[in-house]
Design a protein around this motif. Structure first.
Motif, PDB file in Angstrom:
ATOM      1  N   ASP A   2       0.826  -1.189   0.000  1.00  0.00           N
ATOM      2  CA  ASP A   2       0.000   0.000   0.000  1.00  0.00           C
ATOM      3  C   ASP A   2       0.864   1.245   0.000  1.00  0.00           C
ATOM      4  N   ASP A   3       0.330   2.304  -0.609  1.00  0.00           N
ATOM      5  CA  ASP A   3       1.031   3.571  -0.612  1.00  0.00           C
ATOM      6  C   ASP A   3       1.004   4.187   0.776  1.00  0.00           C
ATOM      7  N   ILE A   4       2.011   5.052   1.059  1.00  0.00           N
ATOM      8  CA  ILE A   4       2.038   5.772   2.319  1.00  0.00           C
ATOM      9  C   ILE A   4       0.924   6.800   2.318  1.00  0.00           C
ATOM     10  N   ILE A   5       0.167   6.862   3.398  1.00  0.00           N
ATOM     11  CA  ILE A   5      -0.905   7.842   3.512  1.00  0.00           C
ATOM     12  C   ILE A   5      -0.560   8.797   4.644  1.00  0.00           C
ATOM     13  N   VAL A   6      -0.517  10.075   4.341  1.00  0.00           N
ATOM     14  CA  VAL A   6      -0.167  11.083   5.319  1.00  0.00           C
ATOM     15  C   VAL A   6      -1.417  11.795   5.787  1.00  0.00           C
ATOM     16  N   ASN A   7      -1.594  11.870   7.086  1.00  0.00           N
ATOM     17  CA  ASN A   7      -2.688  12.636   7.658  1.00  0.00           C
ATOM     18  C   ASN A   7      -2.246  14.083   7.743  1.00  0.00           C
ATOM     19  N   SER A  13       5.181  13.168  10.168  1.00  0.00           N
ATOM     20  CA  SER A  13       5.396  12.095  11.136  1.00  0.00           C
ATOM     21  C   SER A  13       4.177  11.194  11.275  1.00  0.00           C
ATOM     22  N   GLY A  14       3.064  11.561  10.662  1.00  0.00           N
ATOM     23  CA  GLY A  14       1.838  10.813  10.829  1.00  0.00           C
ATOM     24  C   GLY A  14       1.905   9.407  10.295  1.00  0.00           C
ATOM     25  N   TYR A  15       2.769   9.111   9.321  1.00  0.00           N
ATOM     26  CA  TYR A  15       2.790   7.794   8.719  1.00  0.00           C
ATOM     27  C   TYR A  15       3.991   6.957   9.136  1.00  0.00           C
ATOM     28  N   VAL A  16       4.872   7.532   9.947  1.00  0.00           N
ATOM     29  CA  VAL A  16       6.084   6.793  10.301  1.00  0.00           C
ATOM     30  C   VAL A  16       5.751   5.512  11.046  1.00  0.00           C
ATOM     31  N   ASP A  17       4.783   5.605  11.981  1.00  0.00           N
ATOM     32  CA  ASP A  17       4.446   4.439  12.776  1.00  0.00           C
ATOM     33  C   ASP A  17       3.736   3.358  11.971  1.00  0.00           C
ATOM     34  N   GLU A  18       3.290   3.706  10.761  1.00  0.00           N
ATOM     35  CA  GLU A  18       2.612   2.711   9.931  1.00  0.00           C
ATOM     36  C   GLU A  18       3.596   1.719   9.326  1.00  0.00           C
ATOM     37  N   LEU A  19       4.882   2.057   9.334  1.00  0.00           N
ATOM     38  CA  LEU A  19       5.903   1.220   8.711  1.00  0.00           C
ATOM     39  C   LEU A  19       6.837   0.653   9.768  1.00  0.00           C
ATOM     40  N   ASP A  20       7.451  -0.474   9.448  1.00  0.00           N
ATOM     41  CA  ASP A  20       8.405  -1.100  10.353  1.00  0.00           C
ATOM     42  C   ASP A  20       9.780  -0.477  10.158  1.00  0.00           C
ATOM     43  N   VAL A  21       9.882   0.819  10.508  1.00  0.00           N
ATOM     44  CA  VAL A  21      11.139   1.547  10.374  1.00  0.00           C
ATOM     45  C   VAL A  21      11.790   1.620  11.747  1.00  0.00           C
ATOM     46  N   ARG A  22      12.935   0.971  11.892  1.00  0.00           N
ATOM     47  CA  ARG A  22      13.620   0.876  13.170  1.00  0.00           C
ATOM     48  C   ARG A  22      14.713   1.932  13.279  1.00  0.00           C
ATOM     49  N   PRO A  23      15.304   2.121  14.472  1.00  0.00           N
ATOM     50  CA  PRO A  23      16.307   3.186  14.644  1.00  0.00           C
ATOM     51  C   PRO A  23      17.434   3.159  13.617  1.00  0.00           C
ATOM     52  N   ASN A  24      18.011   1.982  13.348  1.00  0.00           N
ATOM     53  CA  ASN A  24      19.078   1.909  12.350  1.00  0.00           C
ATOM     54  C   ASN A  24      18.562   2.248  10.958  1.00  0.00           C
ATOM     55  N   GLN A  60      17.932  -4.337   3.743  1.00  0.00           N
ATOM     56  CA  GLN A  60      16.940  -5.295   3.261  1.00  0.00           C
ATOM     57  C   GLN A  60      15.534  -4.878   3.667  1.00  0.00           C
ATOM     58  N   ARG A  61      15.378  -4.427   4.926  1.00  0.00           N
ATOM     59  CA  ARG A  61      14.059  -3.974   5.376  1.00  0.00           C
ATOM     60  C   ARG A  61      13.592  -2.772   4.576  1.00  0.00           C
ATOM     61  N   LEU A  62      14.482  -1.809   4.379  1.00  0.00           N
ATOM     62  CA  LEU A  62      14.113  -0.598   3.648  1.00  0.00           C
ATOM     63  C   LEU A  62      13.794  -0.894   2.193  1.00  0.00           C
ATOM     64  N   HIS A  63      14.502  -1.858   1.619  1.00  0.00           N
ATOM     65  CA  HIS A  63      14.209  -2.266   0.243  1.00  0.00           C
ATOM     66  C   HIS A  63      12.852  -2.959   0.165  1.00  0.00           C
ATOM     67  N   ASP A  64      12.581  -3.820   1.149  1.00  0.00           N
ATOM     68  CA  ASP A  64      11.289  -4.511   1.180  1.00  0.00           C
ATOM     69  C   ASP A  64      10.133  -3.532   1.350  1.00  0.00           C
ATOM     70  N   LEU A  65      10.383  -2.431   2.065  1.00  0.00           N
ATOM     71  CA  LEU A  65       9.370  -1.401   2.275  1.00  0.00           C
ATOM     72  C   LEU A  65       9.294  -0.428   1.103  1.00  0.00           C
ATOM     73  N   ASP A  66      10.135  -0.648   0.080  1.00  0.00           N
ATOM     74  CA  ASP A  66      10.172   0.213  -1.107  1.00  0.00           C
ATOM     75  C   ASP A  66      10.588   1.635  -0.751  1.00  0.00           C
ATOM     76  N   LEU A  67      11.500   1.767   0.224  1.00  0.00           N
ATOM     77  CA  LEU A  67      11.975   3.085   0.635  1.00  0.00           C
ATOM     78  C   LEU A  67      13.336   3.429   0.036  1.00  0.00           C
ATOM     79  N   ILE A  68      14.071   2.427  -0.442  1.00  0.00           N
ATOM     80  CA  ILE A  68      15.361   2.653  -1.077  1.00  0.00           C
ATOM     81  C   ILE A  68      15.448   1.846  -2.363  1.00  0.00           C
ATOM     82  N   GLU A  69      16.391   2.264  -3.217  1.00  0.00           N
ATOM     83  CA  GLU A  69      16.645   1.576  -4.470  1.00  0.00           C
ATOM     84  C   GLU A  69      18.139   1.332  -4.604  1.00  0.00           C
ATOM     85  N   LYS A  70      18.520   0.325  -5.368  1.00  0.00           N
ATOM     86  CA  LYS A  70      19.927   0.055  -5.665  1.00  0.00           C
ATOM     87  C   LYS A  70      20.235   0.632  -7.033  1.00  0.00           C
ATOM     88  N   SER A  71      21.239   1.526  -7.087  1.00  0.00           N
ATOM     89  CA  SER A  71      21.646   2.141  -8.345  1.00  0.00           C
ATOM     90  C   SER A  71      23.048   1.669  -8.697  1.00  0.00           C
TER      91      SER A  71
END
Length: 204
Positions: A2-7, A13-24, A60-71
């Motif tokens: 699903d696409d990120i939905i911002v309130n 910051s409204g959508y950060v908790d919707e994703l499994d984004v950890r401190p690292n 790997q997590r960020l790639h799975d979440l479609d937040l980064i790309e490999k160039s």
């Protein structure tokens, strides 16, 4: 996915908790948010001081979440990841100008970038590239990680800058800066004529 939905009432910051984004993961997003930057795996390790296995899991997590790309030049933010990227002042490094070299107008910045990006030198390890609206910054770090060295490429000139603080590191950085300038000059000097390098008086 699903696409990120911002309130709108919550801001970014409204959508950060919707994703499994950890401190690292957040640290990686921060470093990749620097003006459309591309960093190699080891470049990110150097910037963040993160363990290899921890970084692998974060990427790997960020790639799975479609937040980064490999160039071809390394890792960069995806369009989706740009929404999560926030600047962290703790990651900012102070740089001292070392040299500035003016280049002929018919030497294209893109040619310099493609020839120098990804290269390792005698005591310098490649980190990555940062793009801004006016120039590109190619980044290396010293073999023992004691200082960073940047090649800033603009349409009409290239400039060297370093984060070195000790006298020894400043000397090593200056020697390395001349080496990089000479490499650029060798690539284009025979076709366009030699460049003129001028030490910047701001260096200490």
């Amino acid at each position: 996915m699903d696409d990120i939905i911002v309130n709108p009432s919550q801001g970014e910051s409204g959508y950060v908790d919707e994703l499994d984004v950890r401190p690292n993961d957040s640290k990686v997003l921060d470093i990749l948010s620097e003006n459309n930057s591309n960093y190699t795996f080891r470049g990110i390790m150097r910037k963040l001081g993160m363990h290899q296995e921890s970084l692998s899991r974060s990427l790997q997590r960020l790639h799975d979440l479609d937040l980064i790309e490999k160039s071809q030049l390394g890792y960069k933010l995806s369009q989706k990841g740009a929404f999560l990227a926030k600047e962290d002042p703790k990651l900012k490094i102070s740089y001292t100008p070392l040299l500035q070299t003016y280049v002929p107008s018919n030497v294209h910045a893109s040619d310099i970038i493609s020839s120098m990006a990804g290269r390792w030198f005698k005591n310098l390890r490649w980190v990555g590239i940062v793009q801004s609206q006016t120039d590109y910054t190619l980044q290396w770090y010293s073999e023992f990680g004691s200082f960073d060295l940047n090649l800033r490429v603009s349409p009409n000139y290239i400039a060297m800058e370093s984060s070195a603080t000790t006298e020894k590191d400043k000397t090593d950085a200056m020697i390395s800066a001349y080496r990089i300038i000479q490499e650029v000059s060798k690539l284009y000097g025979s076709q366009y004529g030699s460049f003129t390098a001028n030490p910047n008086n701001k260096s200490n």
